[in-house]
Design an enzyme around this catalytic site. Structure first.
Site, PDB file in Angstrom:
ATOM      1  N   GLU A 255     -20.009  10.066  -8.751  1.00 29.85           N
ATOM      2  CA  GLU A 255     -19.284  10.526  -7.556  1.00 29.85           C
ATOM      3  C   GLU A 255     -17.800  10.216  -7.704  1.00 29.85           C
ATOM      4  O   GLU A 255     -17.436   9.129  -8.173  1.00 29.85           O
ATOM      5  CB  GLU A 255     -19.875   9.836  -6.324  1.00 29.85           C
ATOM      6  CG  GLU A 255     -19.888  10.681  -5.091  1.00 29.85           C
ATOM      7  CD  GLU A 255     -20.816  11.899  -5.213  1.00 29.85           C
ATOM      8  OE1 GLU A 255     -20.347  12.965  -5.657  1.00 29.85           O
ATOM      9  OE2 GLU A 255     -22.003  11.777  -4.861  1.00 29.85           O
TER      10      GLU A 255
ATOM     11  N   THR B 289     -15.956  11.327  -9.825  1.00 28.87           N
ATOM     12  CA  THR B 289     -15.620  11.234 -11.251  1.00 28.87           C
ATOM     13  C   THR B 289     -15.186  12.579 -11.801  1.00 28.87           C
ATOM     14  O   THR B 289     -14.597  12.639 -12.875  1.00 28.87           O
ATOM     15  CB  THR B 289     -16.835  10.755 -12.072  1.00 28.87           C
ATOM     16  OG1 THR B 289     -17.997  11.409 -11.575  1.00 28.87           O
ATOM     17  CG2 THR B 289     -17.016   9.264 -11.975  1.00 28.87           C
TER      18      THR B 289
ATOM     19  N   ALA C 160     -21.999  18.459   5.741  1.00 28.43           N
ATOM     20  CA  ALA C 160     -23.019  17.459   5.411  1.00 28.43           C
ATOM     21  C   ALA C 160     -22.893  16.967   3.969  1.00 28.43           C
ATOM     22  O   ALA C 160     -23.714  16.203   3.488  1.00 28.43           O
ATOM     23  CB  ALA C 160     -24.411  18.032   5.654  1.00 28.43           C
ATOM     24  N   GLY C 161     -21.866  17.443   3.278  1.00 30.60           N
ATOM     25  CA  GLY C 161     -21.660  16.975   1.903  1.00 30.60           C
ATOM     26  C   GLY C 161     -22.558  17.656   0.886  1.00 30.60           C
ATOM     27  O   GLY C 161     -22.776  17.136  -0.203  1.00 30.60           O
TER      28      GLY C 161
ATOM     29  N   SER D 144     -19.045  24.961   1.418  1.00 31.78           N
ATOM     30  CA  SER D 144     -17.815  25.698   1.110  1.00 31.78           C
ATOM     31  C   SER D 144     -17.837  26.216  -0.326  1.00 31.78           C
ATOM     32  O   SER D 144     -17.467  27.363  -0.580  1.00 31.78           O
ATOM     33  CB  SER D 144     -16.573  24.849   1.379  1.00 31.78           C
ATOM     34  OG  SER D 144     -16.611  23.671   0.629  1.00 31.78           O
TER      35      SER D 144
ATOM     36  N   GLU E   7     -10.469  26.870  -3.405  1.00 32.67           N
ATOM     37  CA  GLU E   7     -10.543  25.650  -2.580  1.00 32.67           C
ATOM     38  C   GLU E   7      -9.245  24.838  -2.721  1.00 32.67           C
ATOM     39  O   GLU E   7      -8.697  24.343  -1.752  1.00 32.67           O
ATOM     40  CB  GLU E   7     -11.751  24.819  -3.027  1.00 32.67           C
ATOM     41  CG  GLU E   7     -11.957  23.542  -2.265  1.00 32.67           C
ATOM     42  CD  GLU E   7     -12.979  23.659  -1.136  1.00 32.67           C
ATOM     43  OE1 GLU E   7     -13.825  24.579  -1.170  1.00 32.67           O
ATOM     44  OE2 GLU E   7     -12.921  22.815  -0.230  1.00 32.67           O
TER      45      GLU E   7
ATOM     46  N   ASP F  35     -18.742  20.877  -7.566  1.00 30.81           N
ATOM     47  CA  ASP F  35     -19.527  21.631  -6.579  1.00 30.81           C
ATOM     48  C   ASP F  35     -19.681  23.091  -6.989  1.00 30.81           C
ATOM     49  O   ASP F  35     -20.772  23.662  -6.931  1.00 30.81           O
ATOM     50  CB  ASP F  35     -18.859  21.565  -5.197  1.00 30.81           C
ATOM     51  CG  ASP F  35     -18.685  20.137  -4.720  1.00 30.81           C
ATOM     52  OD1 ASP F  35     -19.261  19.234  -5.350  1.00 30.81           O
ATOM     53  OD2 ASP F  35     -17.974  19.934  -3.734  1.00 30.81           O
TER      54      ASP F  35
ATOM     55  N   TYR G  83      -9.457  12.377   0.760  1.00 30.29           N
ATOM     56  CA  TYR G  83      -9.864  12.844  -0.571  1.00 30.29           C
ATOM     57  C   TYR G  83      -8.623  13.061  -1.433  1.00 30.29           C
ATOM     58  O   TYR G  83      -8.538  12.572  -2.570  1.00 30.29           O
ATOM     59  CB  TYR G  83     -10.643  14.147  -0.433  1.00 30.29           C
ATOM     60  CG  TYR G  83     -11.232  14.654  -1.725  1.00 30.29           C
ATOM     61  CD1 TYR G  83     -12.536  14.346  -2.091  1.00 30.29           C
ATOM     62  CD2 TYR G  83     -10.475  15.429  -2.603  1.00 30.29           C
ATOM     63  CE1 TYR G  83     -13.071  14.800  -3.284  1.00 30.29           C
ATOM     64  CE2 TYR G  83     -11.000  15.885  -3.795  1.00 30.29           C
ATOM     65  CZ  TYR G  83     -12.299  15.574  -4.130  1.00 30.29           C
ATOM     66  OH  TYR G  83     -12.820  16.020  -5.319  1.00 30.29           O
TER      67      TYR G  83
HETATM   68  C1  GLA Z   1     -16.420  16.739  -3.147  1.00 26.39           C
HETATM   69  C2  GLA Z   1     -15.590  17.530  -4.141  1.00 26.39           C
HETATM   70  C3  GLA Z   1     -16.118  17.359  -5.567  1.00 26.39           C
HETATM   71  C4  GLA Z   1     -16.305  15.886  -5.916  1.00 26.39           C
HETATM   72  C5  GLA Z   1     -17.045  15.146  -4.803  1.00 26.39           C
HETATM   73  C6  GLA Z   1     -17.083  13.667  -5.040  1.00 26.39           C
HETATM   74  O1  GLA Z   1     -17.701  17.249  -3.050  1.00 26.39           O
HETATM   75  O2  GLA Z   1     -15.577  18.892  -3.815  1.00 26.39           O
HETATM   76  O3  GLA Z   1     -15.252  17.980  -6.474  1.00 26.39           O
HETATM   77  O4  GLA Z   1     -15.086  15.280  -6.212  1.00 26.39           O
HETATM   78  O5  GLA Z   1     -16.478  15.384  -3.533  1.00 26.39           O
HETATM   79  O6  GLA Z   1     -17.813  13.370  -6.177  1.00 26.39           O
END
Ligand code: GLA
Length: 383
Positions: free
Chosen positions: A33, A35, A121-122, A126, A158, A170, A220
């Protein structure tokens, strides 16, 4: 309900069948994460929650777009991709803009999109919007883009249009996902490997805090700057260092005095997490779930205390699993500041765990715990 409801809405709105329907999935990330933008490894997979796109080309340059779940619609032109008052539409306009900047020529389209990826929700709703539209336009206008090019266009949308300086994980996971596999992606050179993940006795379950992570966008971007600063300071003393992959704990210790405490702790997390993913992948190959799970807990600890991107609700849910032998590993997932925890749990004990967590969460936060058992699926594809 999906994608049938999306197609039905398309027919009602545009009085014709869509040319194609595209499915763009959300993603989980088992470990690795924060990374991706630090040249490390990640271990994501695309999942059985997705956004669907029913789309047809138009003879003019207009884009008529319906966001099904939001019951909202708008029109924009490919000739003038500027920010919309509808924030949901900027993910789409960003893709159009980046495709054009990359030299692609195409006309307008009619589009209805929507799906079951929970927002904020992670799980990368998007990214799915971006990859789905890149894929769809590439297909209907025969642009001939490679999968990786579509990933890069989506990520650029993005970064440049939405304004989140995210890494590549992502969009990569949403495009490159493969059924029953996780992807070990080396974010330094974008080489990747699929790890078939056979968990006959376990499930991957996401527990949603219900805390929307959107406030995390500015944090972030701050973390990224802190990491850049850390790397710059290390490279000042060790000129051979070109990326976080070249940095050891020993080097960090020698540079610590030149750093703020925050930058030092971000660096400590990044170096540790890059190592952890390597150990975790090896454990996965050896079917050593116990070690894998332990690394997940260590990641959470680092994200909570050193990287400082967790929140009390996430910490609470992870803590609740710690003494439960049915839980192999648990940690916050994605950018942080809300969203879900990802948990690997013994199948036979899932119901008992959910009952326990639901009660505890209700008692502590007076909020219902929503959870999703996820399956690993193919990436963005035609339906
Ligand atoms: C978000 C970002 C990803 C990544 C994660 C953390 O989801 O879009 O690129 O950096 O956070 O691992």
């Amino acid at each position: 309900m999906y994608p049938e409801s999306i197609i039905k809405k398309f027919v009602e709105t545009f009085s014709a069948e869509p040319t194609i329907t595209v499915r763009a999935p959300g993603r989980i990330n088992l470990i690795g994460e924060h990374t991706d933008y630090n040249d490390g490894y990640v271990l994501p997979a695309s999942i059985d929650k997705a956004i669907y796109f029913a789309i047809s080309p138009r003879p003019d340059n207009e884009c008529h777009v319906v966001a099904f779940d939001l019951d909202s619609s708008t029109v924009f032109s490919v000739d003038n991709p500027v920010a919309s008052e509808h924030s949901w539409c900027n993910y789409l306009i960003g893709v159009v803009d980046e495709l054009q900047k990359a030299g692609n020529q195409f006309g307008g389209f009619n589009l209805v999109f929507g799906g079951d990826i929970p927002l904020g929700a992670g799980v990368s709703s998007s990214a799915a919007v971006e990859t789905g539209l890149s894929f769809a336009i590439n297909h209907i206008y025969e642009l001939g883009l490679s999968t990786l090019q579509m990933v890069q266009i989506s990520k650029a949308a993005e970064n440049n249009f939405v304004g989140v300086n995210c890494g590549i994980m992502d969009q990569f996971a949403s495009m490159f996902g493969k059924k029953d596999s996780v992807i070990r992606l080396d974010c330094r050179d974008l080489s990747y490997q699929y790890f078939p993940i056979a968990l006959p006795d376990h499930v991957v379950v996401l527990c949603n805090t219900g805390v929307k992570h959107s406030l995390g966008d500015s944090e972030y971007n701050t973390r990224r700057l802190e990491c850049e600063e850390g790397l710059r300071l290390i490279a000042t003393q060790f000129p051979e260092v070109k990326s976080w992959r070249d940095v050891s704990f020993d080097m960090l210790a020698q540079v610590q005095a030149s750093m703020t405490d925050a930058v030092y702790r971000r660096a400590r997390y990044v170096i540790g997490e890059i190592e952890r993913v390597e150990v975790a992948c090896e454990a996965l190959l050896q079917h050593d779930l116990a070690t894998f799970g332990q690394k997940m807990y260590e990641t959470h600890h680092g994200l909570q205390h050193d990287y400082e991107v967790s929140c009390p609700e996430l910490d609470f849910l992870v803590d609740q699993t710690k003494d439960n032998p049915a839980v192999i590993g648990s940690r916050m997932m994605g950018g942080g500041f809300g969203g879900c925890t990802v948990n690997i749990v013994e199948k036979a004990q899932l119901d008992a765990l959910i009952t326990q967590l639901t009660e505890a969460y209700q008692k502590e936060y007076n909020r219902e715990l929503v959870y999703y058992v996820v399956a690993l699926t193919n990436g963005t594809e035609l339906v």
